[in-house]
Design an enzyme around this catalytic site. Structure first.
Site, mmCIF file in Angstrom:
data_model
loop_
_atom_site.group_PDB
_atom_site.id
_atom_site.type_symbol
_atom_site.label_atom_id
_atom_site.label_comp_id
_atom_site.label_asym_id
_atom_site.label_seq_id
_atom_site.Cartn_x
_atom_site.Cartn_y
_atom_site.Cartn_z
ATOM 1 N N HIS A 175 -24.366 -34.004 4.023
ATOM 2 C CA HIS A 175 -24.606 -35.191 3.205
ATOM 3 C C HIS A 175 -24.755 -36.461 4.030
ATOM 4 C CE1 HIS A 175 -20.245 -34.697 3.585
ATOM 5 N NE2 HIS A 175 -20.200 -36.018 3.577
ATOM 6 N N GLY A 183 -18.046 -26.296 0.415
ATOM 7 C CA GLY A 183 -18.070 -25.541 -0.831
ATOM 8 C C GLY A 183 -16.713 -25.648 -1.520
ATOM 9 N N GLU A 196 -17.006 -51.240 10.300
ATOM 10 C CA GLU A 196 -18.355 -51.572 9.822
ATOM 11 C C GLU A 196 -19.091 -50.328 9.310
ATOM 12 O OE1 GLU A 196 -20.208 -54.728 10.077
ATOM 13 O OE2 GLU A 196 -18.079 -55.254 9.981
ATOM 14 N N GLY A 199 -17.570 -47.071 7.944
ATOM 15 C CA GLY A 199 -16.119 -47.315 7.984
ATOM 16 C C GLY A 199 -15.583 -47.581 6.585
ATOM 17 N N GLU A 208 -16.272 -29.285 -5.759
ATOM 18 C CA GLU A 208 -14.978 -29.135 -6.446
ATOM 19 C C GLU A 208 -15.180 -29.521 -7.904
ATOM 20 O OE1 GLU A 208 -12.991 -27.867 -4.490
ATOM 21 O OE2 GLU A 208 -13.850 -28.493 -2.578
ATOM 22 N N HIS A 225 -5.116 -40.716 -1.986
ATOM 23 C CA HIS A 225 -4.917 -40.208 -0.625
ATOM 24 C C HIS A 225 -6.032 -40.708 0.303
ATOM 25 C CE1 HIS A 225 -3.927 -37.067 2.448
ATOM 26 N NE2 HIS A 225 -5.245 -37.076 2.632
ATOM 27 N N GLU A 226 -7.262 -40.574 -0.148
ATOM 28 C CA GLU A 226 -8.393 -40.985 0.697
ATOM 29 C C GLU A 226 -8.382 -42.484 0.958
ATOM 30 O OE1 GLU A 226 -10.018 -38.798 2.283
ATOM 31 O OE2 GLU A 226 -9.196 -37.138 1.131
ATOM 32 N N HIS A 229 -6.538 -43.419 3.921
ATOM 33 C CA HIS A 229 -7.331 -43.312 5.148
ATOM 34 C C HIS A 229 -8.245 -44.532 5.285
ATOM 35 C CE1 HIS A 229 -6.004 -39.285 5.989
ATOM 36 N NE2 HIS A 229 -6.664 -38.694 5.001
ATOM 37 N N HIS A 235 -2.483 -39.035 8.348
ATOM 38 C CA HIS A 235 -1.559 -38.218 7.560
ATOM 39 C C HIS A 235 -0.101 -38.477 7.899
ATOM 40 C CE1 HIS A 235 -5.063 -35.358 6.627
ATOM 41 N NE2 HIS A 235 -4.903 -36.245 5.676
HETATM 42 C C1 2NI Z 1 -5.741 -32.826 0.444
HETATM 43 C C2 2NI Z 1 -6.803 -32.254 1.114
HETATM 44 C C3 2NI Z 1 -7.979 -32.946 1.247
HETATM 45 C C4 2NI Z 1 -8.116 -34.185 0.653
HETATM 46 C C5 2NI Z 1 -7.046 -34.745 -0.039
HETATM 47 C C6 2NI Z 1 -5.843 -34.084 -0.137
HETATM 48 C C7 2NI Z 1 -4.705 -34.658 -0.857
HETATM 49 C C8 2NI Z 1 -3.420 -34.660 -0.280
HETATM 50 C C9 2NI Z 1 -2.351 -35.202 -0.964
HETATM 51 C C10 2NI Z 1 -2.539 -35.754 -2.207
HETATM 52 C C11 2NI Z 1 -3.789 -35.769 -2.794
HETATM 53 C C12 2NI Z 1 -4.862 -35.226 -2.112
HETATM 54 C C13 2NI Z 1 -1.419 -36.312 -2.900
HETATM 55 N N1 2NI Z 1 -0.519 -36.743 -3.441
HETATM 56 O O1 2NI Z 1 -9.044 -32.461 1.971
HETATM 57 C C14 2NI Z 1 -8.789 -31.598 3.054
HETATM 58 C C15 2NI Z 1 -8.278 -32.268 4.336
HETATM 59 N N2 2NI Z 1 -8.929 -33.486 4.647
HETATM 60 C C16 2NI Z 1 -10.258 -33.460 5.168
HETATM 61 C C17 2NI Z 1 -8.299 -34.683 4.400
HETATM 62 O O2 2NI Z 1 -7.138 -34.881 4.659
HETATM 63 N N3 2NI Z 1 -8.995 -35.662 3.839
HETATM 64 O O3 2NI Z 1 -8.376 -36.779 3.533
HETATM 65 ZN ZN ZN Z 2 -18.963 -37.320 4.349
HETATM 66 ZN ZN ZN Z 3 -6.354 -36.708 4.322
HETATM 67 CA CA CA Z 4 -14.495 -28.152 -0.539
#
Ligand code: 2NI
Ligand code: ZN
Ligand code: ZN
Ligand code: CA
Length: 473
Positions: A175, A183, A196, A199, A208, A225-226, A229, A235
């Protein structure tokens, strides 16, 4: 066909099992096939190179990093003995969030601790998911943003143009970045650290099933959660943290930031300070008096300071009649004003406070409110210092910091080439301007305790007086 599909995962684990058996493993802790499968899923999910998936705060360098390296990385992150093998403690951590994690700092940051410079952050939704109603997607994002707003002095503004700091989108497989999705299951979403361009952006895996409720993954929880980041957190080791790398299903009211998440975000952005304004009423003849904003409304010049305002008529016969009032008489306005301007021909005034503006008619009605970013200000602009409308040209000039912008009211856009330095184009005016209004053929600009009468035909200052001489002092 179906049989073939059934065989693929089995084959996958056999291949992986073979890899693992070649690794150094405690003799008495021979991994069982179900443990291998668990480890496989765990490592694939959290130790594949992906923007948000750098569990240790370091990016995993390449896809070719071996299983052993991945296990070592995971062990370092959790403070386990670095064996590179699937010993029982490592497996315990890979299983469910274990208890007994001490209440210490478990959050972590990206290398160099990147964060947004401005606490007002813009976001936009570039692509929605067909899994949910648009308004439910927006609601999920708003709730996720609110969790972080409640913990630190952050503001988010939704915009509809492409310059937003955080862009949310849904996509599948390849993407446009170097982190194709995988998947269904596995990687649910990823996000980029503050910066920037890409970012701060958040991508959700469209393969999903996204949900507001129970059926699929909770968009709200994954977005929360995202966003961690996007704001600069990696994490956490704390299993109760939103920033813990495992997704757990809970009902939406049960998700909340843990102390660890709050500490992490406050380390980056400071503590939430909801200040209550308790400033005393300003004294109009105080020689240090400066104004926050000034505007002409009908036949009166209105000067704002803190939450107070003075109104002075421009009709010469009543020139010395000064009215003093609390600006809360203006509906919807409870704080100080940063700037204001009026368009006499339309009979409206625009009042600015922080990143908000509202439209006032006859000092009474609030007909509309919006965000200053609708004007096209850069997201770096947190507030406007002064504004004045020049009816002759149909342009409005906005002063902010040491620069000014020129807005075309008819075309409803900023003139190209702006912002420009105030010093360059306004000779005789200090570097910053607090307030401005236009009276007949002159613009009156206020900076500190002084009022500058600027003739915009001659492009020069023609008179300087103390600011509060306007109040009869
Ligand atoms: C888990 C895996 C994921 C993305 C988000 C989560 C997650 C973890 C904790 C909570 C909600 C969602 C709560 N409360 O994707 C797989 C791993 N990756 C790529 C990441 O960590 N992405 O952020
Ligand atoms: Zn991406
Ligand atoms: Zn994460
Ligand atoms: Ca997936």
């Amino acid at each position: 066909m179906e049989l073939l599909w059934l065989w693929i995962p089995v084959l996958g684990s056999l291949v992986l099992a073979e890899v693992l058996w070649t690794l150094p493993i405690d003799q008495d802790q021979w991994p069982r096939p179900e443990d291998v499968e668990l480890a496989e899923g765990y490592l694939r999910r959290f130790y594949n190179p992906s923007p948000g998936g750098s569990v240790s705060g370091r990016r995993v360098r390449s896809t070719s990093s071996t299983m052993e390296e991945k296990i070592r990385e995971m062990q370092t992150f959790f403070g386990l003995r670095e064996t590179g093998g699937l010993d029982s403690t490592t497996l315990d951590v890979m299983k469910e969030p274990s208890c007994g994690v001490p209440d210490v700092e478990n959050f972590s940051f990206y290398p160099g601790k990147p964060k947004w410079k401005n606490n007002t952050i813009t976001y936009m939704i570039a692509k929605y998911t067909p899994d949910m109603k648009r308004e439910d997607v927006e609601k999920s994002f708003r709730s996720a943003l609110k969790m972080w707003i409640d913990a630190a002095p952050l503001r988010f503004i939704k915009v509809n143009h492409g310059k937003a700091d955080i862009v949310f989108s849904f996509a599948r497989r390849t993407h446009g970045d170097f982190f194709p999705f995988d998947g269904p299951r596995g990687v649910l979403a990823h996000a980029f650290q503050p910066g920037e361009g890409i970012g701060g952006d958040v991508h959700f895996d469209e393969d999903e099933t996204w949900a507001g409720g129970r059926q699929g993954y909770s968009l709200f929880a994954v977005a929360a959660h995202e966003l961690g980041h996007s704001l600069g957190l990696t994490h956490s080791k704390d299993p109760s943290a939103i920033m813990y790398p495992n997704y757990r299903y809970k009902s939406s009211t049960q998700y909340s930031l843990s102390n660890d998440d709050v500490l992490g975000i406050q380390t980056l952005y400071g503590k939430e300070t909801r200040k209550v304004e308790t400033q005393p009423a300003p004294k109009k003849c105080d020689p240090n008096l400066s104004f926050d904003a000034a505007v002409m409304i009908q036949n009166e010049i209105v000067f704002f300071k803190n939450r107070y305002m003075w109104m002075r008529t421009t009709q010469t016969t009543y020139w010395n009649r000064l009215r003093e009032s609390h600006s809360s008489t203006l509906p919807g306005i409870s704080s100080h004003m940063d700037a204001a301007y009026d368009i006499a021909a339309k009979g409206v005034a625009y009042i600015f406070t922080g990143h908000m503006y509202c439209v006032v008619r006859e000092l009474k009605m609030k007909s509309h409110a919006g965000s200053i970013y609708e004007y096209g200000f850069s997201s770096q602009v947190r507030q406007v210092d002064a504004a004045v409308h020049i009816s002759e040209s149909g342009k409005t000039v906005f002063f902010t910091g040491e620069v000014y912008y020129r807005y075309d009211e008819r075309r409803r856009r900023m003139d190209p080439g702006f912002p420009r330095l105030i010093q360059t184009d306004w000779p005789g005016i200090p570097r910053r301007v607090d307030a401005a209004f236009k009276l007949r053929r002159c613009i009156f600009l206020f900076s500190g305790t002084k009022s500058y009468q600027y003739d915009f035909n001659q492009n020069r200052v023609v008179n300087i007086i103390p600011a509060n001489s306007w109040l009869g002092c």
